[in-house]
Design a protein around this motif. Structure first.
Motif: not given
Length: 550
Positions: A103-110, A113-121, A452-459
């Motif tokens: 997930g991310t903390l947006d500019q309003s500090n909220a 949620p996100d569940y995806s592959s992170a690829l940072l170069k 979408h909340l906890q897509p990996h662990d709540v199915t």
């Protein structure tokens, strides 16, 4: 002027450089992979201008790096590997950071949620002195889940719902230290308004032209002073709501008395100082009375959770073949989904009496849910159409539509449940857990900002309900975690004890201050806290589905 700053020790060799913070350089001869891992680990270390992370950059990047206010949170376990694409300069390498973005903390500090592959170069280059340094730092900040939890604290910032005449918590995450600056940081969030997830659902009473006049500060006796300006002409009843909004929010970061001033005088005449226990019980009518023990549907009838007896009237006698039902908050009305051949239809009326048919039906109808503060009943027809039943002045129920396009685009809705403040709905969509905000404009209502909340662990979710205004309980077909508690923003998941439960768990009901009741293959079970062993509910019945009013 900055509201606060970190104290630093200034050594003689660094004086006059204007760096502000003294931080150690990375270990000598550190390899590029370890360098990048250290950079991510230093993101949230205390210091002005991300000084600890800047230590991993080359001189040019240290001076020019201006990361955004967005923070990407990745799982603690992540990998760093060299990129396989050849680089023209043998002293330049690219390090790939691989992990899971939660997930991310947006500019309003909220938290979003996100569940995806992170690829940072990350590009690194060997400096003249032989040391590797990062030369193209990312535009956004990255931190691990553990570092985030260690450095940030969650604060439910309160905003007012005119529909239900209560305050709605909007979870935000603020830097925990220094603790003395927490009230100021939280007040800034309050003044700036609700996060995107609640935009249009709630009202910020501290919006324009109201603003904080000077810094929030503590007096010698511990009293916290919140000075406002721009409140002239605001009526007394709104001033009291503003005071409540501030006190309900700040109670999570201070136990002191809160003195709320407006242009130097008490915001509320003759009441300058406040504590949370002095506030009215906003939203008290939105939770069911303890005298209402809850109901259950079993064998086509509606019965009491208290003694198992059928409720009076045709809903309990078997005259209706009841599939599911919902009791109003005050306990006086009942909405039931009735089986009608190969289809279902909806009835709403006074508990204990005949329940008139409503002009709404289909192959399926989700269990009804009562919208707080309005007396409306909502249900989902054929997994796609959200119906909104409104009682007109003639005493007849009229079916209106809800703009649920944003939500139904995610899939088929099998369950829909209002939060106790009415600002949000929880939904089960194709076995997954979602929340959305309820936005009303005049006579039209829409469901916005689906998350979408906890897509990996709540199915394989079967049912959902609200424990508190910002906490959900969901039941799944998972034998290892059949009952889970999830924060409304999806930032945290906790599993209840699975002892005594027999898969598959198919129903759940919850309410503030009430035990959670779940339905499994053998009957009904109850528990109140995480870790507690589930106890059989007296008068339990097989294939029962429990529900508290609401």
């Amino acid at each position: 002027m900055p509201l606060e700053s970190q104290p630093v020790v200034v050594s003689g060799e660094r004086q006059g450089q204007g760096s502000g913070d003294v931080v150690p350089e990375p270990a000598k001869d550190i390899d590029p992979l370890t360098l990048v891992r250290g950079f991510i680990g230093a993101t949230l270390k205390p210091g002005q201008g991300n000084a600890a992370a800047r230590a991993y950059l080359d001189d040019q990047s240290r001076a020019g790096w201006r990361p955004s206010r967005s923070l990407t949170i990745i799982q603690d376990t992540f990998g760093t590997v060299y990129d396989t694409d050849p680089q023209p300069d043998p002293n330049t390498l690219v390090v790939n950071v691989r992990g899971i973005d939660i997930g991310t903390l947006d500019q309003s500090n909220a938290f979003v949620p996100d569940y995806s592959s992170a690829l940072l170069k990350v590009k690194v280059r060997k400096q003249a002195g032989g040391q590797w340094r990062i030369v193209d730092p990312p535009a956004d900040l990255y931190a691990t889940e553990s570092d985030f939890s260690e450095n940030y604290t969650a604060v439910p910032v309160s905003f007012y719902s005119e529909t239900s005449a209560t305050f709605v918590p909007d979870r935000r995450y603020v830097i925990a230290k220094p603790q003395s600056g927490l009230p100021s940081r939280v007040m800034d969030l309050l003044v700036n308004g609700p996060s995107t997830s609640l935009a249009g659902s709630v009202k910020n009473l501290l919006g324009e032209p109201v603003e904080i006049d000077t810094n929030v500060k503590s007096l010698d006796d511990g009293t916290l002073v919140v000075p406002l300006t721009g409140v002239s002409g605001v009526p007394d009843d709104t001033r009291k709501l503003i005071a409540a909004q501030i006190v309900l929010t700040l109670q999570y970061v201070t136990s002191a008395r809160i003195r709320i001033l407006a242009d130097g005088a008490a915001l509320v005449p003759n009441h300058p100082d406040w504590r949370s226990n002095e506030l009215p019980a906003y939203g008290a009518t939105l939770s069911p009375s303890l005298d209402l023990l809850g109901l259950m549907t079993v064998g086509g009838r509606v019965r009491s959770l208290g003694d198992g007896a059928p409720v009076p009237g045709p809903a309990g006698s078997g005259e209706y073949d009841v599939v599911s039902a919902a009791q109003s908050i005050d306990g006086k009305r009942l909405a039931v989904v009735e089986r009608d051949g190969g289809k279902v239809r909806l009835r709403i009326g006074d508990l204990g009496h005949d329940l008139p048919l409503v002009n709404l039906g289909g192959t399926t109808l989700s269990r009804p849910t009562w919208r707080p503060g309005t007396g409306e009943v909502w249900t989902v027809a054929d997994h796609l159409t959200v119906g909104r039943m409104v009682l007109n002045p003639n005493g007849q129920w009229t079916a209106l539509t809800v703009n649920a396009t944003d939500l139904v685009q995610q899939g088929g809705i099998t369950e829909l449940r209002f939060s106790r403040d009415g600002a949000r709905v929880a939904a089960v969509i194709d076995g997954e857990l979602w929340v959305a905000s309820v936005v009303g404009t005049g006579d039209s209502v829409a469901l916005r900002e689906p998350r979408h909340l906890q897509p990996h662990d709540v199915t394989d979710v079967a049912d959902v309900d609200w424990i508190t205004q910002d906490t959900l309980v969901a039941v799944t077909s998972s034998p290892s975690q059949p009952v889970v508690r999830v924060l409304v923003d999806g930032q945290r998941l906790d599993a209840f004890n699975s002892s005594n439960l027999t898969p598959k768990v198919h129903g759940v009901t919850a309410a503030p201050g009430r035990p959670i009741v779940v339905a499994d293959a053998s009957g009904l079970w109850t528990a109140s806290v995480l870790g507690e062993v589930w106890r059989p509910l007296p008068h339990s019945m097989q294939d029962a589905d429990p529900f508290y009013p609401g």
